[in-house]
Motif scaffolding. Structure first.
Motif, PDB file in Angstrom:
ATOM      1  N   TYR A 107      16.514  51.448 -16.641  1.00 53.01           N
ATOM      2  CA  TYR A 107      16.048  51.520 -18.020  1.00 53.01           C
ATOM      3  C   TYR A 107      17.085  50.996 -19.012  1.00 53.01           C
ATOM      4  CZ  TYR A 107      12.114  54.109 -16.160  1.00 53.01           C
ATOM      5  OH  TYR A 107      10.984  54.469 -15.457  1.00 53.01           O
ATOM      6  N   TYR A 108      18.368  51.145 -18.688  1.00 54.88           N
ATOM      7  CA  TYR A 108      19.388  50.512 -19.521  1.00 54.88           C
ATOM      8  C   TYR A 108      19.204  48.997 -19.500  1.00 54.88           C
ATOM      9  CZ  TYR A 108      22.692  54.113 -21.072  1.00 54.88           C
ATOM     10  OH  TYR A 108      23.290  55.152 -21.738  1.00 54.88           O
ATOM     11  N   GLU A 109      19.033  48.458 -18.315  1.00 53.06           N
ATOM     12  CA  GLU A 109      18.855  47.020 -18.167  1.00 53.06           C
ATOM     13  C   GLU A 109      17.648  46.537 -18.960  1.00 53.06           C
ATOM     14  OE1 GLU A 109      17.571  44.627 -14.332  1.00 53.06           O
ATOM     15  OE2 GLU A 109      19.659  45.339 -14.174  1.00 53.06           O
ATOM     16  N   GLU A 110      16.558  47.277 -18.863  1.00 51.63           N
ATOM     17  CA  GLU A 110      15.344  46.883 -19.574  1.00 51.63           C
ATOM     18  C   GLU A 110      15.531  46.976 -21.084  1.00 51.63           C
ATOM     19  OE1 GLU A 110      10.814  48.533 -19.575  1.00 51.63           O
ATOM     20  OE2 GLU A 110      11.669  47.936 -17.636  1.00 51.63           O
ATOM     21  N   ALA A 111      16.181  48.036 -21.550  1.00 49.70           N
ATOM     22  CA  ALA A 111      16.402  48.196 -22.988  1.00 49.70           C
ATOM     23  C   ALA A 111      17.313  47.099 -23.531  1.00 49.70           C
ATOM     24  CB  ALA A 111      16.993  49.570 -23.278  1.00 49.70           C
ATOM     25  N   ILE A 112      18.383  46.824 -22.816  1.00 44.96           N
ATOM     26  CA  ILE A 112      19.317  45.791 -23.267  1.00 44.96           C
ATOM     27  C   ILE A 112      18.636  44.428 -23.309  1.00 44.96           C
ATOM     28  CG2 ILE A 112      21.412  44.531 -22.619  1.00 44.96           C
ATOM     29  CD1 ILE A 112      22.488  47.238 -21.517  1.00 44.96           C
ATOM     30  N   ASN A 113      17.907  44.093 -22.273  1.00 44.83           N
ATOM     31  CA  ASN A 113      17.245  42.791 -22.213  1.00 44.83           C
ATOM     32  C   ASN A 113      16.182  42.627 -23.291  1.00 44.83           C
ATOM     33  OD1 ASN A 113      18.709  41.721 -20.068  1.00 44.83           O
ATOM     34  ND2 ASN A 113      17.335  42.566 -18.522  1.00 44.83           N
ATOM     35  N   ASN A 114      15.571  43.731 -23.702  1.00 47.49           N
ATOM     36  CA  ASN A 114      14.501  43.666 -24.695  1.00 47.49           C
ATOM     37  C   ASN A 114      14.989  43.746 -26.135  1.00 47.49           C
ATOM     38  OD1 ASN A 114      11.502  43.709 -23.679  1.00 47.49           O
ATOM     39  ND2 ASN A 114      12.682  44.869 -22.173  1.00 47.49           N
ATOM     40  N   THR A 115      16.244  44.124 -26.335  1.00 46.26           N
ATOM     41  CA  THR A 115      16.686  44.374 -27.713  1.00 46.26           C
ATOM     42  C   THR A 115      18.006  43.706 -28.085  1.00 46.26           C
ATOM     43  OG1 THR A 115      17.796  46.437 -27.091  1.00 46.26           O
ATOM     44  CG2 THR A 115      15.487  46.605 -27.783  1.00 46.26           C
ATOM     45  N   SER A 116      18.537  42.844 -27.221  1.00 47.33           N
ATOM     46  CA  SER A 116      19.725  42.086 -27.607  1.00 47.33           C
ATOM     47  C   SER A 116      19.266  40.862 -28.382  1.00 47.33           C
ATOM     48  CB  SER A 116      20.539  41.668 -26.381  1.00 47.33           C
ATOM     49  OG  SER A 116      21.793  41.158 -26.783  1.00 47.33           O
ATOM     50  N   THR A 117      19.581  40.841 -29.657  1.00 50.35           N
ATOM     51  CA  THR A 117      19.125  39.782 -30.559  1.00 50.35           C
ATOM     52  C   THR A 117      20.317  39.152 -31.263  1.00 50.35           C
ATOM     53  OG1 THR A 117      18.890  41.358 -32.377  1.00 50.35           O
ATOM     54  CG2 THR A 117      16.950  41.000 -30.971  1.00 50.35           C
ATOM     55  N   ALA A 118      20.066  38.036 -31.910  1.00 54.03           N
ATOM     56  CA  ALA A 118      21.139  37.374 -32.660  1.00 54.03           C
ATOM     57  C   ALA A 118      21.644  38.263 -33.780  1.00 54.03           C
ATOM     58  CB  ALA A 118      20.640  36.044 -33.214  1.00 54.03           C
ATOM     59  N   TYR A 119      20.763  39.052 -34.378  1.00 52.76           N
ATOM     60  CA  TYR A 119      21.172  39.890 -35.511  1.00 52.76           C
ATOM     61  C   TYR A 119      21.725  41.250 -35.075  1.00 52.76           C
ATOM     62  CZ  TYR A 119      16.323  41.481 -34.744  1.00 52.76           C
ATOM     63  OH  TYR A 119      15.157  41.935 -34.180  1.00 52.76           O
ATOM     64  N   ALA A 120      21.449  41.667 -33.842  1.00 54.83           N
ATOM     65  CA  ALA A 120      21.969  42.948 -33.342  1.00 54.83           C
ATOM     66  C   ALA A 120      22.241  42.814 -31.850  1.00 54.83           C
ATOM     67  CB  ALA A 120      20.979  44.077 -33.622  1.00 54.83           C
ATOM     68  N   PRO A 121      23.317  42.121 -31.493  1.00 59.53           N
ATOM     69  CA  PRO A 121      23.567  41.815 -30.084  1.00 59.53           C
ATOM     70  C   PRO A 121      24.101  43.012 -29.290  1.00 59.53           C
ATOM     71  CG  PRO A 121      25.369  41.008 -31.425  1.00 59.53           C
ATOM     72  CD  PRO A 121      24.326  41.520 -32.382  1.00 59.53           C
ATOM     73  N   TRP A 122      23.805  42.986 -27.998  1.00 59.84           N
ATOM     74  CA  TRP A 122      24.399  43.918 -27.038  1.00 59.84           C
ATOM     75  C   TRP A 122      25.599  43.244 -26.370  1.00 59.84           C
ATOM     76  CZ3 TRP A 122      24.030  48.923 -25.987  1.00 59.84           C
ATOM     77  CH2 TRP A 122      22.865  49.623 -26.335  1.00 59.84           C
ATOM     78  N   TYR A 123      26.600  44.058 -26.059  1.00 57.99           N
ATOM     79  CA  TYR A 123      27.736  43.622 -25.253  1.00 57.99           C
ATOM     80  C   TYR A 123      27.858  44.588 -24.073  1.00 57.99           C
ATOM     81  CZ  TYR A 123      28.972  40.930 -29.391  1.00 57.99           C
ATOM     82  OH  TYR A 123      28.935  40.064 -30.446  1.00 57.99           O
TER      83      TYR A 123
END
Length: 290
Positions: free
Chosen positions: A223-239
């Motif tokens: 679920y972490y993987e799914e959340a990160i992949n669905n919500t890493s955006t140019a305006y709010a990136p995940w690292y």
């Protein structure tokens, strides 16, 4: 080894956490690469931000138990003026919070202009813990959700979209959002939990709940993987930051924050009012003669 490059940790395409390192060997012997230098620069930056008064910065930290979120906050932000950074640790929603939508309490905790806010566990708990334990959703008293069977894939897709919209809204109104997943290995978590049991000064940190959640490790990673992949955006990136080495993890996060903030070149100290500048010698004379 090469020095830290923030782009190496930014999620710009779909990731698989199982293929990403939890430990990184990087040469951090250079003076410029040390955490104390980075956090000193961040502290000075926040002072300028306060005077500029146009942006707030939201730092989101997620990770499994023992991933080092608390100590990272302490070490990365220790040079800040205490008024310049506010830390929020979101626990299980209380009765008041449950009378509102799930993002309400996070809106209330957003940083003021000129300040940093750190979310220690974040609005993402609402698509992580609640996915592992969907029965928690029933506490929200949502229309049409009478039991767990009503919580469909579409429900989670909508919630991901709501989170993206939340982050887009706040970034368009002056909040800089940086999100970090502290990527810990299951073996390293085992060692850290054992230390909590073996070292008396750490005993208080241990909870039976840590073991229960550990049994669900595979679910959480999915679920972490799914959340990160669905919500890493140019305006709010995940690292995704390797977290088996706490000291290196802290430095990487600090370096990324610093590097990303350098992109906002409009953050400058305001110039002195022209009328004050014209009379500065007069004001100095008045004060000198007191």
């Amino acid at each position: 080894m090469k020095s830290i490059n923030p782009d190496d940790f930014k999620v710009v395409h779909a990731i698989e956490l199982s293929k990403m390192p939890t430990l990184l060997a990087v040469d951090n012997d250079e003076e410029e690469d040390k955490l104390d230098k980075v956090r000193e620069k961040l502290s000075k930056l926040q002072d300028v931000m306060y005077a500029h008064n146009r942006y707030g910065v939201l730092i989101c930290l997620q990770g499994m138990d023992t991933s080092g979120k608390d100590s990272l906050i302490r070490e990365v932000f220790k040079e800040f003026n205490s008024r310049g950074v506010v830390v929020h640790s979101f626990k299980t929603p209380n009765s008041t919070e449950l009378e509102h939508d799930y993002l309400w309490r996070h809106y209330l905790a957003l940083p003021e202009k000129g300040k940093f806010a750190v979310f220690n566990r974040t609005h993402y708990e609402n698509v992580l813990v609640t996915r592992v334990h969907p029965e928690y959703i029933l506490n929200e008293n949502l229309p049409g959700i009478e039991d767990v069977s009503a919580i469909t894939d579409t429900f989670w897709e909508n919630r991901m979209e709501q989170i993206r919209n939340f982050e887009k809204h706040i970034t368009q109104n002056g909040t800089i959002v940086l999100k970090f997943f502290l990527h810990l290995s299951k073996e390293e978590q085992r060692e850290r939990l054992l230390r909590r049991l073996e070292e008396q000064k750490q005993n208080w940190k241990f909870s039976i709940g840590d073991l229960k959640e550990r049994e669900l490790w595979t679910d959480y990673m999915h679920y972490y993987e799914e959340a990160i992949n669905n919500t890493s955006t140019a305006y709010a990136p995940w690292y995704v930051v390797p977290a088996d080495d706490k000291e290196m993890c802290r430095y990487i996060v600090g370096k990324i924050i610093w590097e990303e903030m350098q992109k906002h070149t409009d953050i400058q100290e305001p110039e002195m009012d022209e009328k004050i500048r014209e009379n500065i010698e007069l004001y100095k004379e008045i004060l000198t003669k007191e």
